[in-house]
Design a protein around this motif. Sequence first.
Motif, short mmCIF file in Angstrom:
data_model
loop_
_atom_site.label_atom_id
_atom_site.label_comp_id
_atom_site.label_asym_id
_atom_site.label_seq_id
_atom_site.Cartn_x
_atom_site.Cartn_y
_atom_site.Cartn_z
N ARG A 1 0.83 -1.21 0.00
CA ARG A 1 0.00 0.00 0.00
C ARG A 1 0.86 1.25 0.00
NH1 ARG A 1 -2.88 -2.86 3.75
NH2 ARG A 1 -2.05 -1.64 5.47
N THR A 2 1.90 1.27 0.81
CA THR A 2 2.79 2.43 0.88
C THR A 2 3.45 2.70 -0.46
OG1 THR A 2 3.22 2.01 3.23
CG2 THR A 2 4.78 3.42 2.06
N ASP A 3 3.93 1.65 -1.10
CA ASP A 3 4.60 1.83 -2.38
C ASP A 3 3.60 2.17 -3.49
OD1 ASP A 3 7.32 1.69 -3.56
OD2 ASP A 3 6.31 0.30 -4.92
N ARG A 4 2.34 1.72 -3.35
CA ARG A 4 1.30 2.07 -4.32
C ARG A 4 1.10 3.59 -4.34
NH1 ARG A 4 -2.94 -0.82 -6.51
NH2 ARG A 4 -2.51 -2.60 -5.16
N PHE A 5 1.15 4.22 -3.18
CA PHE A 5 0.99 5.68 -3.08
C PHE A 5 2.15 6.39 -3.78
CE2 PHE A 5 1.60 9.76 -0.98
CZ PHE A 5 0.32 10.28 -0.95
N ARG A 6 3.39 5.93 -3.49
CA ARG A 6 4.56 6.53 -4.13
C ARG A 6 4.47 6.42 -5.63
NH1 ARG A 6 8.58 4.71 -6.94
NH2 ARG A 6 7.75 2.58 -6.71
N ARG A 7 4.09 5.24 -6.10
CA ARG A 7 4.01 5.00 -7.53
C ARG A 7 2.94 5.87 -8.18
NH1 ARG A 7 0.85 0.37 -10.37
NH2 ARG A 7 2.01 0.07 -12.30
N ALA A 8 1.80 6.01 -7.51
CA ALA A 8 0.70 6.81 -8.08
C ALA A 8 1.13 8.26 -8.27
CB ALA A 8 -0.53 6.73 -7.18
N ARG A 9 1.86 8.82 -7.30
CA ARG A 9 2.34 10.19 -7.46
C ARG A 9 3.22 10.33 -8.69
NH1 ARG A 9 1.61 13.90 -3.02
NH2 ARG A 9 2.62 15.33 -4.49
N VAL B 1 -4.93 4.80 -3.27
CA VAL B 1 -4.83 5.36 -4.62
C VAL B 1 -4.11 4.38 -5.55
CG1 VAL B 1 -3.98 7.27 -6.03
CG2 VAL B 1 -4.76 7.69 -3.69
N GLY B 2 -4.70 4.19 -6.73
CA GLY B 2 -4.11 3.29 -7.71
C GLY B 2 -4.35 3.78 -9.12
N ARG B 3 -3.90 3.01 -10.10
CA ARG B 3 -4.04 3.42 -11.50
C ARG B 3 -5.49 3.63 -11.94
NH1 ARG B 3 -0.51 -0.64 -15.01
NH2 ARG B 3 -1.48 -2.09 -13.54
N PRO B 4 -6.46 2.86 -11.44
CA PRO B 4 -7.84 3.13 -11.87
C PRO B 4 -8.31 4.54 -11.52
CG PRO B 4 -7.70 0.93 -10.97
CD PRO B 4 -6.39 1.59 -10.68
N HIS B 5 -7.83 5.08 -10.40
CA HIS B 5 -8.19 6.46 -10.06
C HIS B 5 -7.55 7.45 -11.03
CE1 HIS B 5 -8.30 4.32 -6.01
NE2 HIS B 5 -9.56 4.61 -6.28
N ILE B 6 -6.32 7.17 -11.42
CA ILE B 6 -5.65 8.02 -12.41
C ILE B 6 -6.35 7.89 -13.75
CG2 ILE B 6 -3.45 8.50 -13.57
CD1 ILE B 6 -2.07 7.24 -11.09
N LYS C 1 6.18 -0.72 -9.37
CA LYS C 1 5.83 -0.66 -7.95
C LYS C 1 6.23 -1.96 -7.28
CE LYS C 1 1.06 -2.47 -7.96
NZ LYS C 1 1.03 -3.02 -9.31
N HIS C 2 6.18 -1.95 -5.96
CA HIS C 2 6.48 -3.18 -5.23
C HIS C 2 5.40 -4.21 -5.51
CE1 HIS C 2 7.65 -5.92 -2.04
NE2 HIS C 2 6.38 -5.95 -1.65
N GLU C 3 5.81 -5.40 -5.92
CA GLU C 3 4.90 -6.50 -6.13
C GLU C 3 5.51 -7.75 -5.50
OE1 GLU C 3 2.69 -5.75 -10.31
OE2 GLU C 3 4.88 -5.73 -10.42
N THR C 4 4.71 -8.47 -4.76
CA THR C 4 5.18 -9.63 -4.02
C THR C 4 5.44 -10.80 -4.95
OG1 THR C 4 3.76 -8.89 -2.21
CG2 THR C 4 4.66 -11.10 -2.04
#
Length: 286
Positions: free
Chosen positions: A99-107, A134-139, A171-174
Amino acid sequence: MRIDLHAHSNASDGTDTPAELVAAAVAAGLDVVALTDHDTVSGYPAAIAAVQALPAGRRLTLVPGAELSCRVDGISMHLLAYLFDPEEPAFAQERELTRTDRFRRARLVVERCQELGAPITWEQVERIAQAGSVGRPHIASALVEAGVVATVSDAFSSDWLADRGRADVPKHETDPFEAVKLVRAAGGVPVFAHPGAVKRGRTVSDQVIGELAAAGLGGLEVDHIDHDEPTRARLRALAAELGLFTTGSSDYHGSRKTVRLGEFTTAPQDYQALLDQATGARPIVG
């Protein structure tokens, strides 16, 4: 029974609140619905409260879950996790990292879009996301608002937000093998989401799916809007060969996508197979 095991609220990238999702599931005539927001369980309390507040005669079972972002051999994939203990520390930590990295990536994706001439802003994307992750669908929705593309789906092209597209940022992906391990350790059941969705990009091989099955994968999501009939037949045969159950689901995102809640459903015997494997949590019955 009508069972839909893949739906999102505005806790991630859906447009319905968790309570609205519950109401929509009842209106769609569902008996069971799974809340599977991306990398978060923040929608659980409101969804559970809504199910428990349903009036007599309008029963619904809620299956708590989450959708995890994974990557293997350079290929992005999603893993659905069901009925895990949300407090189990190792899995909770991994979800928080994502989630944290998703925010960084979205910015950074918004900045890339701006550099490419799209008249969107971070404040606009935050407004669209409301309190969600926040994710790509919002963008993508912001690009639609700005008239850059006609639909959210159109935004996921190589020109904009698709994997390796002009505006894409890693982005970070497991690792999915680690994700399967984490889900199982938390008492949950992992299911490979839309494994044959070629319109989203490259898909993993049957060999990798077989290796994931050996590592603890429980099922394959087969009946999905992104799978044509030959793909469904192939995946159903593969699941039978590997001893996996199969699911069907809408991957509902509210008004962000055109698919209807309950458009695809899971057979009762496959739902029971999922329940039989789960030890971390139980469904909530309204």
